[in-house]
Design a protein around this motif. Structure first.
Motif, short mmCIF file in Angstrom:
data_model
loop_
_atom_site.label_atom_id
_atom_site.label_comp_id
_atom_site.label_asym_id
_atom_site.label_seq_id
_atom_site.Cartn_x
_atom_site.Cartn_y
_atom_site.Cartn_z
N GLN A 1 0.85 -1.20 0.00
CA GLN A 1 0.00 0.00 0.00
C GLN A 1 0.88 1.25 0.00
N PRO A 2 0.33 2.43 -0.28
CA PRO A 2 1.15 3.65 -0.31
C PRO A 2 1.66 4.03 1.08
N GLY B 1 3.65 4.38 -5.27
CA GLY B 1 2.97 4.49 -3.99
C GLY B 1 3.89 4.82 -2.83
#
Lengths: 362, 78
Positions: free
Chosen positions: A26-27, A53
């Motif tokens: 995930q970022p 990200g």
């Protein structure tokens, strides 16, 4: 050169980048504290190798950038007085004050000299007993032992013509300020390797726990920085928040005890104003009372002008990771390294100078 | 400002009551103050900032880190 070439191995850097890309889900927003790291990231193009990200934002770890405008103005006023030799690390000479910089004061006839080390300033004082020699003692914890040692040395030599204009800043209170801000975006930190060389990283565990952010001590070569990013991302993905060391060949948990002893001998904590950011409680060091004879701010009473900052400059936002240099309307047009509006465009560690030099215009 | 460069200690001596050393930076030599690394020996590698040695470089740690990263790079190509 040993301990440099191994850490510039492109094959290893790319492999560690691949590992980062493999584990990231995930970022994340990660801040490198130190401006020296910002420059390495730009110079080696590490920002362009990051997986999608993962965003790096640039921290306030540039002493030239954060030395307050009032302090620069004071330096300009002291340096302009007759009978003074004003000495400084080279980076400070082009930092804009409210009205000019040290270069312009020198052009008007003042004796302003660039020194490599604070001990060089002490030597100039020894060689010029009829002049007052002032050293502009700026820096983070990395530079504090050197600045402190020159006071001890001058005292031992019995010099009464040496003093320091002091603007010492510390990293941990700045991390507190960033993480405590309602605008904060930073989720993990790369701590400044050479600050920790002196201080160790025992101060960072409680900060990591309090704000639930991983803090990884990181070096300056491309492989060091890539390793630092990997360790931060690894912790973020696992949900841990420890103070961790990715620069173990130089940094120990306790830091350099001999250097810390000298710092504690002559400095005490004080509130400090950071340029563009404002006052951060107990984020600086000043001379203890018994060393006040060496304080140039006390020795030279100067007429101060009202500090005035460029209305265009957004350096304060950039130093807190809230904006990128290219988001400033003045970037690379009204503001360039030749004609800087703010200190972040001057210093070899300033984020704006790094973006300008390495062509990051978007 | 916090730039610090690794170098090899070629000589150790005292000047004006300060522990000093001659440092080799891959061919270029210069003088640095060793007062914060009193345990330094000739041949040690150190990290120099504004004319002061901040610490000695730990070769064992350096090799361990490189071995670890090398391991990661091998896993990656598998």
């Amino acid at each position: 050169m040993k301990f440099i070439n191994e850490y510039r191995d492109a094959h290893l850097v790319l492999a560690v980048m691949d590992e980062i890309a493999r584990i990231i889900s995930q970022p994340w927003v990660v801040m490198e504290i130190c401006g020296g790291q910002t420059h390495s990231i730009m110079k080696y193009g590490l920002d362009q190798l990051l997986p999608k990200g993962l965003e790096l934002v640039h921290g306030p770890g540039c002493p030239v950038c954060v030395t307050s405008l009032e302090m620069i103005d004071k330096a300009l006023a002291i340096a302009a007085q007759p009978g003074i030799i004003f000495t400084s690390y080279g980076d400070m000479l082009r930092v804009p004050g409210s009205d000019g910089d040290l270069f312009s004061v020198r052009a008007s006839g003042a004796d302003i000299r660039v020194v490599y080390s604070s001990l060089d300033a002490v030597k100039i004082a020894q060689e010029n007993p009829d002049k007052q020699v002032v050293f502009f003692a700026i820096g983070f914890e990395t530079t504090a032992p050197a600045n402190a040692m020159s006071v001890i040395h001058a005292q031992k030599l019995g010099l009464n013509n040496f003093s320091q204009l002091i603007s010492q800043v510390r990293v941990p209170p700045a991390i507190h300020a960033i993480l405590g801000s309602p605008n904060n975006r930073v989720q993990g930190f790369m701590a400044a390797g050479h600050v920790c060389t002196v201080m160790g990283y025992w101060e960072y565990g409680p900060i990591a726990q309090k704000y639930k952010v991983p803090i990884v001590v990181t070096g300056f070569e491309p492989l060091d920085i890539t390793q630092g990013i990997l360790y931060v991302v690894r912790q973020l993905e696992k949900g841990t928040y420890e103070a961790e060391n990715a620069y173990a060949r130089v940094v120990s948990y306790e830091g350099n005890q001999a250097a810390q002893r000298i710092i504690n001998q002559i400095f005490e904590d004080c509130d400090q104003k950071w340029r563009g950011i404002g006052n951060i409680p107990l984020s600086g060091w000043k001379l203890k009372h018994e060393f006040r004879d060496f304080d140039a701010a006390e020795r030279f009473q100067v007429q101060m002008i009202k500090p005035s900052e460029s209305p265009l400059c957004i350096a304060g936002q950039i130093l807190q990771g809230l904006n990128k240099p290219f988001e400033c309307p003045a970037f690379a047009n009204q503001c360039t390294p030749e004609h800087p509006l703010g200190a972040t465009m001057v210093s070899s560690e300033g984020a704006c100078a790094a973006y300008y030099r390495y062509g990051r215009s978007q | 400002m916090c730039l610090a460069v690794p170098g090899k200690i070629l000589d150790i001596y005292e000047t004006n009551g300060l522990l000093m050393g001659k440092i080799d930076f891959g061919g270029v030599t210069c003088e640095a103050c060793l007062t914060f690394v009193p345990e330094a020996k000739v041949g040690d590698y150190t990290i120099i900032h504004v004319g002061f040695a901040l610490n000695l470089i730990d070769e064992k740690e350096a090799l361990e880190t490189l071995a670890l990263l090398d391991e990661i790079s091998k896993q990656d190509t598998e």
